[in-house]
Design a protein around this motif. Structure first.
Motif, PDB file in Angstrom:
ATOM      1  N   GLN A 184     -34.832 -29.572  -8.102  1.00 56.09           N
ATOM      2  CA  GLN A 184     -35.274 -29.850  -9.477  1.00 56.09           C
ATOM      3  C   GLN A 184     -34.034 -30.082 -10.332  1.00 56.09           C
ATOM      4  O   GLN A 184     -33.094 -29.276 -10.293  1.00 56.09           O
ATOM      5  CB  GLN A 184     -36.055 -28.653 -10.046  1.00 56.09           C
ATOM      6  N   VAL A 185     -34.034 -31.174 -11.101  1.00 55.71           N
ATOM      7  CA  VAL A 185     -32.924 -31.482 -12.012  1.00 55.71           C
ATOM      8  C   VAL A 185     -33.497 -31.612 -13.425  1.00 55.71           C
ATOM      9  O   VAL A 185     -34.425 -32.395 -13.647  1.00 55.71           O
ATOM     10  CB  VAL A 185     -32.212 -32.793 -11.624  1.00 55.71           C
ATOM     11  N   TYR A 186     -32.966 -30.811 -14.337  1.00 56.88           N
ATOM     12  CA  TYR A 186     -33.409 -30.881 -15.734  1.00 56.88           C
ATOM     13  C   TYR A 186     -32.483 -31.812 -16.511  1.00 56.88           C
ATOM     14  O   TYR A 186     -31.273 -31.880 -16.232  1.00 56.88           O
ATOM     15  CB  TYR A 186     -33.420 -29.473 -16.360  1.00 56.88           C
ATOM     16  N   LEU A 187     -33.069 -32.514 -17.473  1.00 55.45           N
ATOM     17  CA  LEU A 187     -32.318 -33.476 -18.290  1.00 55.45           C
ATOM     18  C   LEU A 187     -32.508 -33.120 -19.761  1.00 55.45           C
ATOM     19  O   LEU A 187     -33.641 -32.915 -20.207  1.00 55.45           O
ATOM     20  CB  LEU A 187     -32.858 -34.901 -18.064  1.00 55.45           C
ATOM     21  N   VAL A 188     -31.424 -33.050 -20.504  1.00 55.75           N
ATOM     22  CA  VAL A 188     -31.486 -32.762 -21.943  1.00 55.75           C
ATOM     23  C   VAL A 188     -30.672 -33.810 -22.699  1.00 55.75           C
ATOM     24  O   VAL A 188     -29.528 -34.113 -22.321  1.00 55.75           O
ATOM     25  CB  VAL A 188     -30.906 -31.357 -22.260  1.00 55.75           C
ATOM     26  N   ARG A 189     -31.270 -34.396 -23.722  1.00 56.58           N
ATOM     27  CA  ARG A 189     -30.481 -35.223 -24.639  1.00 56.58           C
ATOM     28  C   ARG A 189     -29.831 -34.286 -25.656  1.00 56.58           C
ATOM     29  O   ARG A 189     -30.440 -33.304 -26.081  1.00 56.58           O
ATOM     30  CB  ARG A 189     -31.379 -36.245 -25.352  1.00 56.58           C
TER      31      ARG A 189
END
Ligand SMILES: O=C(O)[C@H](O)COP(=O)(O)O
Length: 215
Positions: free
Chosen positions: A3-8
């Protein structure tokens, strides 16, 4: 499954002023700092093992706040930078001439070779974002990374994982400090490899900023 989380990153001064940033930079606003703390509090519950950020100031500051909440260090990766907006960087979006706006529009309206003079194409952006994502596959078994990047960059990454061409019309809004998740998996009812589990979630924010991407 990885699982890879992405945040701007959080709202910046130039986001609030509707000034084009690209690979130029401006500091987080007080709202942007608050957003980073709020997404950090949520990230604390996700078992994050690595925080990896674009090397620009706005993403590094956001990553520092998230990493502190998660008890991790911050690693920087310049491949996670925002699209290079060339000669239009630092310009207020309402100050563009008709010709300059036409250049900018090629980045959002599905023009395959679209780019701002001295800037990057969406295909070039996609290639480096996917290279940065692929590096997550080499992390130790059981890792759960969180990547801190930018609006155009993350929108392009998620859209291309969904099968759209890098230069497709932009139809995914990723607000400041929104959280997305992509998984590398082998499920019987999904394509093998990367899939999008969640995109653009802002339920952890109390008052999302009206960032420049949606005005
Ligand atoms: O201004 C820009 O370059 C983009 O519209 C948004 O970039 P950001 O996600 O780095 O704010």
């Amino acid at each position: 499954m990885l699982q890879v989380y992405l945040v701007r990153h959080g709202e910046t001064q130039w986001n609030a002023e509707r000034r084009i940033q690209g690979q130029s930079d401006s500091p987080l606003t007080a709202k942007g700092e608050q957003q980073a703390w709020q997404v950090g509090e949520r990230a604390k519950t996700l078992g994050i093992t690595h925080v990896i950020a674009s090397d620009l100031g706005r993403t590094r500051r956001t990553a520092e706040i998230i990493a502190q909440a998660c008890g991790c260090d911050v690693t920087v990766d310049a491949r996670l930078r925002e699209l290079d907006m060339g000669v239009l960087e630092k310009r207020h979006i309402d100050s563009l001439t008709e010709a300059e706006e036409a250049w900018r529009q090629t980045l959002v309206n599905g023009t395959e070779e679209g780019r701002i003079p001295d800037g990057e194409s969406m295909l070039e952006l996609s290639e480096r974002m996917h290279a940065a994502l692929a590096a997550c596959l080499a992390l130790p078994q059981g890792s759960r990374p969180l990547l801190v990047s930018h609006g155009m960059a993350l929108g392009c990454l998620v859209s291309t994982i969904l099968g759209l061409p890098a230069w497709a019309e932009r139809r995914l809004r990723l607000r400041n400090c929104s959280l997305s998740r992509i998984d590398y998996q082998q499920s019987p009812w999904l394509a093998s490899g990367w899939i999008v589990e969640m995109a653009g979630d802002i339920s952890h924010l109390d008052a999302p900023a009206l960032d420049e991407l949606q005005r």
